[in-house]
Design a protein around this motif. Structure first.
Motif, PDB file in Angstrom:
ATOM      1  N   VAL A  42       5.184  10.218  -6.797  1.00 52.34           N
ATOM      2  CA  VAL A  42       6.548  10.246  -6.287  1.00 52.34           C
ATOM      3  C   VAL A  42       7.446   9.334  -7.110  1.00 52.34           C
ATOM      4  N   ILE A  43       6.931   8.147  -7.457  1.00 50.88           N
ATOM      5  CA  ILE A  43       7.666   7.212  -8.313  1.00 50.88           C
ATOM      6  C   ILE A  43       6.772   6.827  -9.485  1.00 50.88           C
ATOM      7  N   GLN A  44       7.394   6.372 -10.560  1.00 50.37           N
ATOM      8  CA  GLN A  44       6.637   5.941 -11.725  1.00 50.37           C
ATOM      9  C   GLN A  44       6.171   4.505 -11.547  1.00 50.37           C
ATOM     10  N   SER A  80       8.648   1.620 -12.255  1.00 48.07           N
ATOM     11  CA  SER A  80       9.860   1.628 -11.449  1.00 48.07           C
ATOM     12  C   SER A  80      10.025   0.289 -10.726  1.00 48.07           C
ATOM     13  N   ALA A  81      11.262  -0.103 -10.516  1.00 40.82           N
ATOM     14  CA  ALA A  81      11.541  -1.344  -9.793  1.00 40.82           C
ATOM     15  C   ALA A  81      11.192  -1.228  -8.315  1.00 40.82           C
ATOM     16  N   VAL A  82      11.092  -0.024  -7.813  1.00 42.29           N
ATOM     17  CA  VAL A  82      10.768   0.187  -6.403  1.00 42.29           C
ATOM     18  C   VAL A  82       9.383  -0.359  -6.069  1.00 42.29           C
ATOM     19  N   VAL A  83       8.473  -0.297  -7.027  1.00 44.09           N
ATOM     20  CA  VAL A  83       7.113  -0.810  -6.813  1.00 44.09           C
ATOM     21  C   VAL A  83       7.150  -2.318  -6.557  1.00 44.09           C
ATOM     22  N   PHE A 114       0.820  -1.204   0.000  1.00 39.67           N
ATOM     23  CA  PHE A 114       0.000   0.000   0.000  1.00 39.67           C
ATOM     24  C   PHE A 114       0.861   1.265   0.000  1.00 39.67           C
ATOM     25  N   VAL A 115       2.023   1.217   0.624  1.00 36.87           N
ATOM     26  CA  VAL A 115       2.945   2.357   0.549  1.00 36.87           C
ATOM     27  C   VAL A 115       3.400   2.555  -0.891  1.00 36.87           C
ATOM     28  N   ALA A 116       3.729   1.461  -1.586  1.00 39.26           N
ATOM     29  CA  ALA A 116       4.151   1.563  -2.982  1.00 39.26           C
ATOM     30  C   ALA A 116       3.019   2.101  -3.859  1.00 39.26           C
ATOM     31  N   ILE A 117       1.798   1.650  -3.616  1.00 44.61           N
ATOM     32  CA  ILE A 117       0.647   2.143  -4.389  1.00 44.61           C
ATOM     33  C   ILE A 117       0.436   3.631  -4.131  1.00 44.61           C
ATOM     34  N   ASP A 118       0.566   4.050  -2.876  1.00 45.86           N
ATOM     35  CA  ASP A 118       0.420   5.477  -2.561  1.00 45.86           C
ATOM     36  C   ASP A 118       1.502   6.306  -3.237  1.00 45.86           C
TER      37      ASP A 118
END
Length: 63
Positions: free
Chosen positions: A29-31, A34-37, A19-23
């Motif tokens: 903040v990120i695309q 992105s690999a961060v997702v 949920f943090v990644a979705i937010d």
């Protein structure tokens, strides 16, 4: 060691960082590509498992 507690905390960590990644994606903040997702929920899974393992050892006597 209580395996159920470890799995439960790992699943909670996964969903929390998912949920943090979705937010982060929704607020720009990120695309999305992105690999961060992908990495954040996996870190939540591993980190939650580690926290669950440490919490399971808390009540056991040393030795």
């Amino acid at each position: 060691m209580n395996v159920g507690k470890i799995i439960g905390v790992a699943v909670l960590g996964f969903f929390f960082l998912l949920f943090v990644a979705i937010d982060l994606v929704l607020f720009g903040v990120i695309q999305l590509n992105s690999a961060v997702v992908t990495v954040l929920p996996l870190l939540g899974l591993v980190g939650g498992g580690a926290l669950g393992a440490m919490a399971g050892k808390k009540g056991q006597p040393a030795g």
